[in-house]
Design a protein around this motif. Sequence first.
Motif, PDB file in Angstrom:
ATOM      1  N   ASP A 193       2.036 -10.532  -8.614  1.00  0.00           N
ATOM      2  CA  ASP A 193       1.961 -10.303 -10.388  1.00  0.00           C
ATOM      3  C   ASP A 193       3.075 -10.857 -10.968  1.00  0.00           C
ATOM      4  O   ASP A 193       3.883 -10.099 -11.403  1.00  0.00           O
ATOM      5  N   PRO A 194       3.312 -12.155 -10.924  1.00  0.00           N
ATOM      6  CA  PRO A 194       4.378 -13.047 -11.737  1.00  0.00           C
ATOM      7  C   PRO A 194       4.380 -12.929 -13.167  1.00  0.00           C
ATOM      8  O   PRO A 194       5.793 -12.498 -13.821  1.00  0.00           O
ATOM      9  N   GLY A 195       3.511 -12.581 -13.817  1.00  0.00           N
ATOM     10  CA  GLY A 195       3.477 -12.339 -14.942  1.00  0.00           C
ATOM     11  C   GLY A 195       4.233 -10.972 -15.576  1.00  0.00           C
ATOM     12  O   GLY A 195       4.612 -11.078 -16.743  1.00  0.00           O
ATOM     13  N   SER A 196       4.277 -10.022 -14.864  1.00  0.00           N
ATOM     14  CA  SER A 196       4.804  -8.693 -15.167  1.00  0.00           C
ATOM     15  C   SER A 196       6.310  -8.753 -14.808  1.00  0.00           C
ATOM     16  O   SER A 196       7.084  -7.860 -15.256  1.00  0.00           O
ATOM     17  N   VAL A 197       6.795  -9.731 -14.052  1.00  0.00           N
ATOM     18  CA  VAL A 197       8.121  -9.603 -13.699  1.00  0.00           C
ATOM     19  C   VAL A 197       9.182 -10.047 -14.743  1.00  0.00           C
ATOM     20  O   VAL A 197       8.988 -10.906 -15.644  1.00  0.00           O
ATOM     21  N   LYS A 198      10.214  -9.256 -14.776  1.00  0.00           N
ATOM     22  CA  LYS A 198      11.286  -9.413 -15.839  1.00  0.00           C
ATOM     23  C   LYS A 198      12.390  -9.991 -15.083  1.00  0.00           C
ATOM     24  O   LYS A 198      12.728  -9.539 -13.997  1.00  0.00           O
ATOM     25  N   GLY A 199      13.276 -10.721 -15.712  1.00  0.00           N
ATOM     26  CA  GLY A 199      14.413 -11.259 -15.068  1.00  0.00           C
ATOM     27  C   GLY A 199      15.803 -10.492 -15.452  1.00  0.00           C
ATOM     28  O   GLY A 199      15.937  -9.911 -16.682  1.00  0.00           O
ATOM     29  N   ASP A 200      16.756 -10.564 -14.794  1.00  0.00           N
ATOM     30  CA  ASP A 200      17.969 -10.000 -15.053  1.00  0.00           C
ATOM     31  C   ASP A 200      18.782 -11.115 -15.761  1.00  0.00           C
ATOM     32  O   ASP A 200      19.945 -11.377 -15.164  1.00  0.00           O
ATOM     33  N   SER A 226      22.612 -14.752 -17.056  1.00  0.00           N
ATOM     34  CA  SER A 226      21.791 -13.989 -16.193  1.00  0.00           C
ATOM     35  C   SER A 226      22.802 -13.878 -14.888  1.00  0.00           C
ATOM     36  O   SER A 226      23.793 -14.195 -14.792  1.00  0.00           O
ATOM     37  N   MET A 227      22.213 -12.650 -14.078  1.00  0.00           N
ATOM     38  CA  MET A 227      22.648 -12.375 -12.981  1.00  0.00           C
ATOM     39  C   MET A 227      22.079 -13.546 -11.979  1.00  0.00           C
ATOM     40  O   MET A 227      20.843 -13.995 -12.223  1.00  0.00           O
ATOM     41  N   ARG A 228      22.664 -14.043 -11.147  1.00  0.00           N
ATOM     42  CA  ARG A 228      22.061 -14.941 -10.133  1.00  0.00           C
ATOM     43  C   ARG A 228      21.750 -14.581  -8.752  1.00  0.00           C
ATOM     44  O   ARG A 228      22.124 -13.821  -8.295  1.00  0.00           O
ATOM     45  N   ILE A 229      20.532 -15.427  -8.252  1.00  0.00           N
ATOM     46  CA  ILE A 229      20.197 -15.093  -6.867  1.00  0.00           C
ATOM     47  C   ILE A 229      21.359 -15.618  -6.055  1.00  0.00           C
ATOM     48  O   ILE A 229      21.922 -16.710  -6.046  1.00  0.00           O
ATOM     49  N   THR A 280       9.684 -20.897 -14.365  1.00  0.00           N
ATOM     50  CA  THR A 280      10.610 -19.840 -14.623  1.00  0.00           C
ATOM     51  C   THR A 280      10.997 -20.089 -16.220  1.00  0.00           C
ATOM     52  O   THR A 280      11.061 -21.284 -17.046  1.00  0.00           O
ATOM     53  N   GLU A 281      11.241 -18.954 -16.987  1.00  0.00           N
ATOM     54  CA  GLU A 281      11.580 -18.784 -18.454  1.00  0.00           C
ATOM     55  C   GLU A 281      12.990 -19.278 -18.621  1.00  0.00           C
ATOM     56  O   GLU A 281      13.022 -20.022 -19.668  1.00  0.00           O
ATOM     57  N   HIS A 282      13.862 -19.005 -17.688  1.00  0.00           N
ATOM     58  CA  HIS A 282      15.155 -19.454 -17.897  1.00  0.00           C
ATOM     59  C   HIS A 282      15.524 -20.702 -16.823  1.00  0.00           C
ATOM     60  O   HIS A 282      15.420 -21.756 -17.141  1.00  0.00           O
ATOM     61  N   HIS A 283      16.214 -20.391 -15.710  1.00  0.00           N
ATOM     62  CA  HIS A 283      16.401 -21.452 -14.749  1.00  0.00           C
ATOM     63  C   HIS A 283      16.053 -20.610 -13.268  1.00  0.00           C
ATOM     64  O   HIS A 283      16.023 -19.648 -13.046  1.00  0.00           O
ATOM     65  N   MET A 284      15.901 -21.287 -12.193  1.00  0.00           N
ATOM     66  CA  MET A 284      15.388 -20.856 -11.017  1.00  0.00           C
ATOM     67  C   MET A 284      16.195 -20.344 -10.144  1.00  0.00           C
ATOM     68  O   MET A 284      16.082 -19.498  -9.266  1.00  0.00           O
ATOM     69  N   PHE A 285      17.664 -20.045 -10.789  1.00  0.00           N
ATOM     70  CA  PHE A 285      18.498 -19.405  -9.950  1.00  0.00           C
ATOM     71  C   PHE A 285      18.879 -18.045 -10.562  1.00  0.00           C
ATOM     72  O   PHE A 285      19.719 -17.337 -10.315  1.00  0.00           O
ATOM     73  N   THR A 286      18.026 -17.887 -11.492  1.00  0.00           N
ATOM     74  CA  THR A 286      18.116 -16.443 -12.091  1.00  0.00           C
ATOM     75  C   THR A 286      17.328 -15.263 -11.269  1.00  0.00           C
ATOM     76  O   THR A 286      16.620 -15.396 -10.471  1.00  0.00           O
ATOM     77  N   HIS A 298      25.923 -10.431 -37.405  1.00  0.00           N
ATOM     78  CA  HIS A 298      25.238  -9.337 -36.598  1.00  0.00           C
ATOM     79  C   HIS A 298      24.799 -10.111 -35.267  1.00  0.00           C
ATOM     80  O   HIS A 298      24.005 -10.670 -35.151  1.00  0.00           O
ATOM     81  N   PHE A 299      25.551  -9.598 -34.269  1.00  0.00           N
ATOM     82  CA  PHE A 299      25.376  -9.951 -32.858  1.00  0.00           C
ATOM     83  C   PHE A 299      24.409  -8.875 -32.415  1.00  0.00           C
ATOM     84  O   PHE A 299      24.136  -7.854 -32.764  1.00  0.00           O
ATOM     85  N   ALA A 300      23.433  -9.514 -31.267  1.00  0.00           N
ATOM     86  CA  ALA A 300      22.514  -8.678 -30.642  1.00  0.00           C
ATOM     87  C   ALA A 300      22.181  -9.243 -29.506  1.00  0.00           C
ATOM     88  O   ALA A 300      22.083 -10.636 -28.990  1.00  0.00           O
ATOM     89  N   TRP A 301      22.048  -8.586 -28.328  1.00  0.00           N
ATOM     90  CA  TRP A 301      21.389  -8.914 -26.952  1.00  0.00           C
ATOM     91  C   TRP A 301      19.947  -8.894 -26.665  1.00  0.00           C
ATOM     92  O   TRP A 301      19.754  -7.729 -27.012  1.00  0.00           O
ATOM     93  N   ILE A 302      19.492  -9.858 -26.327  1.00  0.00           N
ATOM     94  CA  ILE A 302      18.094  -9.918 -25.943  1.00  0.00           C
ATOM     95  C   ILE A 302      18.104  -9.631 -24.742  1.00  0.00           C
ATOM     96  O   ILE A 302      18.537 -10.522 -23.688  1.00  0.00           O
ATOM     97  N   ILE A 303      17.338  -8.737 -24.084  1.00  0.00           N
ATOM     98  CA  ILE A 303      17.546  -8.454 -22.728  1.00  0.00           C
ATOM     99  C   ILE A 303      15.907  -8.120 -22.128  1.00  0.00           C
ATOM    100  O   ILE A 303      14.910  -8.168 -22.867  1.00  0.00           O
ATOM    101  N   ASP A 304      15.677  -8.338 -20.828  1.00  0.00           N
ATOM    102  CA  ASP A 304      14.456  -8.026 -20.162  1.00  0.00           C
ATOM    103  C   ASP A 304      13.498  -9.193 -20.583  1.00  0.00           C
ATOM    104  O   ASP A 304      12.351  -8.704 -20.919  1.00  0.00           O
ATOM    105  N   PHE A 305      13.872 -10.413 -20.313  1.00  0.00           N
ATOM    106  CA  PHE A 305      13.021 -11.557 -20.421  1.00  0.00           C
ATOM    107  C   PHE A 305      11.976 -11.651 -19.576  1.00  0.00           C
ATOM    108  O   PHE A 305      12.207 -11.033 -18.445  1.00  0.00           O
TER     109      PHE A 305
END
Length: 610
Positions: free
Chosen positions: A487-494, A509-512, A468-474, A447-454
């Motif tokens: 408001d950094p706490g509300s920001v979602k990463g791509d 991720s998508m990258r900067i 950064t939750e993932h890495h700084m180039f996200t 059972h595969f699943a995508w987790i999004i909107d981190f």
Amino acid sequence: MENSKRTVTCGELTKADVGRKVVLNGWVSRTRDLGALVFIRLRDRYGITQVTVGDKASEQVKKIASSLKSEFCIAVEGIVSPRAEKDINTDMPTGEIEVEANDIEIFTTSQELPFSIEEVRQKDGTLVVANEDLRLKYRYLDLRREPMQHNIILRSKVSFATREYLTSKGFLEIETPTFIKSTPEGARDYLVPSRVHPGKFYSLPQSPQLYKQILMVSGFDKYFQIARCYRDEDARGDRQPEFTQIDMEMSFTNRDEVLSTTEGMMGYIFKKTLNYDLPAKFDRISWDDAFDFYGSDKPDLRFDMKLQDAAFMAELSDFNAFKAGAAASDKNIERHKRSGLKALVVKDVADKYSRKHIEQLEAIAKINHAKGLAWMKITQDGKFEGGISKFFAGKEEEICLKLSAQKNDLLLFVSDEKWQTACVALGAVRKQLGKDLNLYNPKDEFHFAWIIDFPYFAWNEEENKWETEHHMFTLPQKKYWDTLESDPGSVKGDLYDLVLNGYELASGSMRINDPALQQRIFKIVGYSEERAQKAFGFLVQAFKFGAPPHGGIAPGLDRLIMLMCHEESIHEVIAFPKNNMAASPMDDSPSAVDEQQLKDLHINCYDVEE
């Protein structure tokens, strides 16, 4: 024997080959000497063929056959004969035939084995396997075992299928360096001293991250690599100091295209190698929902038991432990009215779960930082009993209605001031229940699943700063760009994770690609311009020359094969892994080196007390 080169393998002969003269090469799996007749099971990686030495054989061949021991490496020349009807082995592809030997050549003999290569099973069906360090010391023998042969062969097939699929979609396989600049982030780097540049070091890559982004700047819009990566961190069942990932990056793309490409690749791999059909699209679950419903950002979705919000129960009694959970909050969570009072309804087990069983579940909750595990059972007459039932007597109908609970169900609760702590603790209990009660859907093997909107940022309480939750180039999701600093706490990463059966299989991720946006991220996490330039200057510089929008993902090959083989450790799918001390018992690495080698590298070692 005049010609000992094999003409067939040990896995291909069938009834259609009866009467054919063949030469087999392989290892003696076992022998049975009946005096007038000797049976030999001959094995290679393709299968097993039964060889017989009977009256027609010469005395010399009979003598050789009687001398054979397990793991002797031999050649057999003989005639393919049909087995008698009563002797046919339907469990073997070659079970309808045997080879009557007229000549045998011993290539090499074998010492007494340190452990059995043949499968040995206990009465309950469990496989008896030697301890891991012994297996790793004699890994060349361990790799002869059928389960290991299966796993390594599957790994090869998966790698080939990966290349087939990605190449068909226009991806280019490009190698990136394995001696790189050290950019210490996350796990420790493995360092390689330079002889030519005294006092300077290369680093082995933790991933090809920076280089694959530079390839996007270079115009190679679809890159992949089955990449070797290295991290100096404590080993465990699904980690190794050296590991392999299917590294991918795409330009002029978006999240949906990366996800659909990965889904297509996984579908192709599973169909090609296991003949297993995956759904064309995988589930997509937000990070918030993954924790709220399953207590994990890598949930096992082979069973459907969900955590429920039980904040309403704080108003139904004076049970103070529930009050704090109902009012829980987290600084870096966009909570959407989620509470830290979570419930789990375990269907139809109340009469089976003793106090001892529940205490075992409570121990799991406490390991995951819960203060305790509250519980009560629903009796056959619909009343609560045990645990905290006295606090909610008379409230059964309302509670059961809101939690969709019924007679003989077990209700479990965790309450904590922090929403995520409550979720994780009860999620660990959920995972254990899935295993204990075998709740997995047999039709849902993978059972595969995508987790999004981190969340993009996580608050570090010890250092009192954002990370950064993932890495700084996200890339942060575009709708949050205007409020990054305020408001950094509300920001979602791509960004997105691919999970399979309760394991994280890939992150991406998508990258900067905008240097100005990159500098803003560096500043928010307290990464000075000077420090960023020193660590990542070559990437930031590249982005100044027309960097395209890009993104990618990197599924872990070792972990993927582990799950496809239903193993619990990636040691079982790597030919020569390290043990849990990051050492190899077979070749005794790591090991000391000559003093001259150290002098050449300008390194001085000193003794460290144990």
